[in-house]
Scaffold this active site. Structure first.
Site, PDB file in Angstrom:
ATOM      1  N   GLY A 242     -12.269  -4.030   1.219  1.00 21.49           N
ATOM      2  CA  GLY A 242     -13.620  -3.660   1.628  1.00 21.49           C
ATOM      3  C   GLY A 242     -14.257  -2.681   0.684  1.00 21.49           C
ATOM      4  O   GLY A 242     -15.440  -2.804   0.334  1.00 21.49           O
TER       5      GLY A 242
ATOM      6  N   LYS B  37     -15.859 -16.430   4.970  1.00 22.33           N
ATOM      7  CA  LYS B  37     -17.298 -16.405   5.185  1.00 22.33           C
ATOM      8  C   LYS B  37     -18.103 -16.074   3.941  1.00 22.33           C
ATOM      9  O   LYS B  37     -17.780 -15.146   3.212  1.00 22.33           O
ATOM     10  CB  LYS B  37     -17.640 -15.384   6.280  1.00 22.33           C
TER      11      LYS B  37
ATOM     12  N   GLY C  50      -6.958  -6.910  -0.006  1.00 23.85           N
ATOM     13  CA  GLY C  50      -6.984  -7.672   1.230  1.00 23.85           C
ATOM     14  C   GLY C  50      -6.100  -8.901   1.208  1.00 23.85           C
ATOM     15  O   GLY C  50      -4.939  -8.856   0.804  1.00 23.85           O
TER      16      GLY C  50
ATOM     17  N   ARG D 127       0.818  -1.210   0.000  1.00 24.78           N
ATOM     18  CA  ARG D 127       0.000   0.000   0.000  1.00 24.78           C
ATOM     19  C   ARG D 127       0.856   1.266   0.000  1.00 24.78           C
ATOM     20  O   ARG D 127       0.454   2.286  -0.575  1.00 24.78           O
ATOM     21  CB  ARG D 127      -0.950  -0.009   1.198  1.00 24.78           C
TER      22      ARG D 127
END
Length: 425
Positions: A403, A226, A379, A61
């Site tokens: 996100g 998930k 991510g 980043r």
């Protein structure tokens, strides 16, 4: 309307400015750069990197933030960078200091970066006042001030006033936070002449290509732990993609929905009906959902775990699924072979451990061979690419904001983008 407007006092009214793009997706626009010499430009970057003590373990980043910062400095701006690190809960915490980031940013820029030990206090004011044209400063973690993330507009606005008082203009270049309505992302843009940075503009351009008339065949690869984290993406992309490949911990909810035993693997019982609805909808739309046919399992999670491969239809009741198997890895690669557009978010297994990294490696390797647009969705996927030793240049685009990418692909508005696009006084 030009980018730079006369500065107002620290309690300036909330005025919105027309969006000025800093980039044409190939570099910083010369007409913008011509306006910044001698100006204090506040840049909201995303420097939220993983640390091991004071050591940066992945500087991706920071490197992604360099082009915009460097171009502004070379154009003579006095660049003031603000960013966050972790979740320090609105108070100073040495564990979340940006000091190591300032050092690394200086190395990448090839010039010293002044570091302010606070966000808007005496150190920040003195550091900014001491900048010469072309200098760069980094303020301490913006989340050390509770006003950054406050849900109270007045509290957040008061902090934004203090940030805005440090600058003449604002550049939004932290894509990883544009889905947050936070002071340094949203409120500052209402107080200063503002522009979209090159990194953010590139991210938005790529995401639009994934959602508006994508080149086909279009394959979406989803992993991670998930199903609930990806529901919005599945819902919004199901009628856009040609194939949906499912791996990672979320696959076990899909397998369970098909009536299979998943042992001690991750499972979201409350999402079984939703998964069945998606499967039915995919069938109606002619979208192929590809699930792994073999799974790498172990009796426990950890470095000492003894891994073995079993059929997806034969997962032992006492076993834990931790990666897709080699047959599935090859099948996923084959499904990607003729793709013209690919979006990948989420590893196929626990890639941090060698025994459970091969499924993720197979997908990453297949993406490097895509003859078209291949997008790694930030991510853990971006971390996996670097951890497994792939050349980042082999991918079409590696997102800096997992996100934010997901929320865009879910069809949600991103506050940090919409505020840049609002017009009118």
């Amino acid at each position: 309307m030009g980018l730079l407007q006369p500065a107002r006092g620290p309690h300036r009214p909330r005025r919105r400015y027309a969006l000025t793009l800093v980039t044409d997706f190939n570099g910083l626009a010369p007409d913008f750069l011509a306006t910044v010499a001698g100006k204090r430009v506040l840049v909201r970057s995303d420097l939220n990197v993983p640390l091991d003590g004071g050591r940066i373990t992945d500087d991706g980043r920071i490197r992604a933030s360099v082009p915009t910062i460097k171009a502004l400095a070379e154009a003579g701006a006095r660049v003031v960078v603000t960013a966050h690190l972790g979740r320090p809960d609105g108070a100073p915490d040495p564990a979340y200091s940006l000091a190591p980031v300032a050092a690394r940013l200086g190395e990448l820029l090839g010039a010293p970066v002044a570091f302010a030990s606070d966000t808007v206090g005496a150190s920040a004011q003195e550091t900014v006042a001491g900048l010469a044209d072309g200098d760069v400063a980094l303020l301490e973690n913006v989340r050390f001030n509770a006003g950054e993330t406050s849900k109270d507009d007045a509290v957040r606005g008061a902090f934004a006033d203090e940030l805005a008082a440090l600058a003449d203009a604002f550049v939004s270049d932290g894509f990883g936070v544009v889905h947050r309505k936070q002071a340094s992302v949203y409120d500052v843009a209402q107080r200063l002449p503002h522009a979209m940075g090159g990194l953010v503009a590139t991210e938005i351009d790529v995401l639009r290509r994934l959602t508006v008339e994508p080149e086909r065949p279009y394959v979406v690869v989803l992993g991670g732990s998930k199903v609930s984290d990806k529901l919005g993406v599945i819902d919004n992309l199901l009628d856009k993609a040609d194939k949906l490949l499912i791996g990672g911990g979320m696959v076990f909810t899909f397998l369970k929905a098909d009536g299979l035993e998943v042992g001690k693997s991750l499972l979201e019982e409350d999402q079984l009906d939703t998964v069945r609805e998606y499967q039915a909808r995919a069938k109606e739309l002619g979208v192929e959902i590809v699930l792994p046919t073999d799974i790498v399992v172990a009796d426990s999670f950890g470095d000492e775990a003894s891994a073995r491969v079993v059929a997806a239809t034969d997962i032992p009741a006492d076993a834990l699924g931790l990666d897709i198997g080699p047959v599935s890895g090859a099948a996923f690669a084959a499904a990607l072979a003729d793709a013209k557009t690919v979006f990948w978010n989420g590893p196929m297994g626990v890639f941090e451990q060698a025994a459970f990294a091969e499924g993720t490696r197979a997908v990453a390797d297949a993406l490097t061979r895509v003859d078209g647009l291949s997008v790694v969705g930030g991510g853990d996927s971006a971390a996996a690419v670097r951890t497994l030793g792939f050349d980042e240049a082999a991918f079409g685009h590696i997102s800096t904001g997992g996100g934010a990418s997901l929320e865009y692909l879910e069809g949600k508005e991103l506050p940090g983008i919409t505020v840049l696009e609002e017009e009118g006084a």
